[in-house]
Design a protein around this motif. Structure first.
Motif, short mmCIF file in Angstrom:
data_model
loop_
_atom_site.label_atom_id
_atom_site.label_comp_id
_atom_site.label_asym_id
_atom_site.label_seq_id
_atom_site.Cartn_x
_atom_site.Cartn_y
_atom_site.Cartn_z
N LEU A 1 -3.60 -30.14 74.29
CA LEU A 1 -4.35 -29.35 75.26
C LEU A 1 -4.33 -30.12 76.57
O LEU A 1 -4.61 -31.33 76.58
CB LEU A 1 -5.79 -29.13 74.77
CG LEU A 1 -6.59 -28.05 75.47
CD1 LEU A 1 -5.95 -26.67 75.28
CD2 LEU A 1 -8.01 -28.02 74.94
N THR A 2 -3.99 -29.44 77.65
CA THR A 2 -3.82 -30.08 78.95
C THR A 2 -4.70 -29.41 79.99
O THR A 2 -4.77 -28.18 80.06
CB THR A 2 -2.35 -29.98 79.41
OG1 THR A 2 -1.52 -30.58 78.42
CG2 THR A 2 -2.14 -30.66 80.74
N LEU B 1 -5.91 -24.62 82.05
CA LEU B 1 -5.96 -25.13 80.69
C LEU B 1 -4.76 -24.59 79.93
O LEU B 1 -4.61 -23.38 79.78
CB LEU B 1 -7.27 -24.66 80.04
CG LEU B 1 -7.71 -25.27 78.73
CD1 LEU B 1 -7.91 -26.77 78.86
CD2 LEU B 1 -9.01 -24.62 78.27
N ASP B 2 -3.87 -25.49 79.48
CA ASP B 2 -2.67 -25.10 78.74
C ASP B 2 -2.71 -25.69 77.35
O ASP B 2 -3.17 -26.82 77.15
CB ASP B 2 -1.40 -25.62 79.44
CG ASP B 2 -1.15 -24.94 80.77
OD1 ASP B 2 -1.55 -23.78 80.95
OD2 ASP B 2 -0.54 -25.59 81.64
N ILE B 3 -2.18 -24.94 76.38
CA ILE B 3 -2.05 -25.44 75.01
C ILE B 3 -0.58 -25.43 74.63
O ILE B 3 0.17 -24.51 74.99
CB ILE B 3 -2.90 -24.60 74.02
CG1 ILE B 3 -2.97 -25.29 72.67
CG2 ILE B 3 -2.40 -23.16 73.92
CD1 ILE B 3 -4.05 -24.75 71.75
N GLY C 1 6.18 -26.41 70.03
CA GLY C 1 7.15 -26.20 71.11
C GLY C 1 6.83 -25.03 72.03
O GLY C 1 7.57 -24.77 72.98
N GLN C 2 5.77 -24.32 71.76
CA GLN C 2 5.38 -23.17 72.60
C GLN C 2 4.19 -23.58 73.48
O GLN C 2 3.24 -24.17 72.99
CB GLN C 2 4.97 -21.98 71.72
CG GLN C 2 6.04 -21.49 70.79
CD GLN C 2 7.20 -20.84 71.53
OE1 GLN C 2 7.02 -20.22 72.57
NE2 GLN C 2 8.40 -21.01 71.01
N ARG C 3 4.27 -23.25 74.76
CA ARG C 3 3.20 -23.60 75.70
C ARG C 3 2.69 -22.33 76.36
O ARG C 3 3.47 -21.46 76.75
CB ARG C 3 3.73 -24.56 76.76
CG ARG C 3 2.68 -25.05 77.71
CD ARG C 3 3.29 -26.04 78.71
NE ARG C 3 2.26 -26.53 79.58
CZ ARG C 3 1.98 -27.80 79.75
NH1 ARG C 3 2.66 -28.72 79.11
NH2 ARG C 3 1.03 -28.16 80.58
N ARG C 4 1.36 -22.24 76.46
CA ARG C 4 0.76 -21.09 77.15
C ARG C 4 -0.54 -21.50 77.81
O ARG C 4 -1.18 -22.46 77.41
CB ARG C 4 0.55 -19.91 76.21
CG ARG C 4 -0.46 -20.14 75.13
CD ARG C 4 -0.52 -18.93 74.18
NE ARG C 4 -1.39 -19.22 73.07
CZ ARG C 4 -2.69 -18.94 73.03
NH1 ARG C 4 -3.26 -18.33 74.05
NH2 ARG C 4 -3.42 -19.24 71.97
N THR C 5 -0.91 -20.74 78.83
CA THR C 5 -2.15 -20.98 79.56
C THR C 5 -3.27 -20.21 78.89
O THR C 5 -3.10 -19.04 78.54
CB THR C 5 -1.99 -20.55 81.03
OG1 THR C 5 -0.95 -21.34 81.61
CG2 THR C 5 -3.27 -20.76 81.80
N LEU C 6 -4.41 -20.88 78.70
CA LEU C 6 -5.58 -20.23 78.11
C LEU C 6 -6.44 -19.62 79.21
O LEU C 6 -6.61 -20.22 80.28
CB LEU C 6 -6.41 -21.24 77.32
CG LEU C 6 -5.69 -21.94 76.16
CD1 LEU C 6 -6.65 -22.90 75.46
CD2 LEU C 6 -5.14 -20.92 75.17
N ASP C 7 -6.97 -18.44 78.93
CA ASP C 7 -7.86 -17.79 79.87
C ASP C 7 -9.20 -18.51 79.90
O ASP C 7 -9.69 -18.99 78.88
CB ASP C 7 -8.11 -16.33 79.48
CG ASP C 7 -6.87 -15.47 79.65
OD1 ASP C 7 -6.03 -15.79 80.52
OD2 ASP C 7 -6.73 -14.49 78.90
#
Length: 132
Positions: A10-11, A28-30, A34-40
């Motif tokens: 978590l970044t 906030l990105d998770i 190998g998959q990265r997505r931004t959290l709302d």
């Protein structure tokens, strides 16, 4: 700044200055498998941003992320909201309404967060803070 919890990262990253004297904001990105997505951001945290991260594990070693929301760069007197996320980035807790009480004795509503910690049998972890 990032934190790892059993292979999931978590970044928190700063966003470009919004101008108009707007307070600094973060994203906030998770990253998992190998998959990265931004959290709302939680709907009730519209005026706040992610300021800290921690990892906890329940008695079965299931990992969870703790995200603290507040204000950057200095925080505020009563805004320390804590949210619990699972290792897939699903938000598990809410703060509805965001505050308890009336000014000047308002405090953040962390009721659901505290209930989840009790349910999982874990204590509130030490949070690592984002420094813009």
């Amino acid at each position: 700044m990032h934190i790892e919890c059993q292979g999931t990262r978590l970044t928190v990253a700063g966003l470009p200055d919004q101008g108009n004297d707007a307070p600094p904001q973060t994203r906030l990105d998770i990253e998992k498998d190998g998959q990265r997505r931004t959290l709302d951001k939680p709907a009730e945290m519209t005026d706040y941003t992610a300021v800290g991260l921690a990892c906890v594990q329940d008695k079965d070693n299931t990992p969870y992320f703790v995200v603290q929301y507040g204000e950057l760069p200095y925080g505020c007197q009563f805004c320390e909201w804590f949210y619990l996320y699972d290792a897939d980035g699903k938000q598990l807790t809410h703060s509805n309404p965001p505050l308890h009480g009336q000014a000047p004795s308002q405090e953040p509503n962390n009721d659901e967060y505290e209930q989840w910690l009790a349910k999982l049998g874990v204590t509130h972890p030490e949070v690592t803070y984002f420094k813009p």
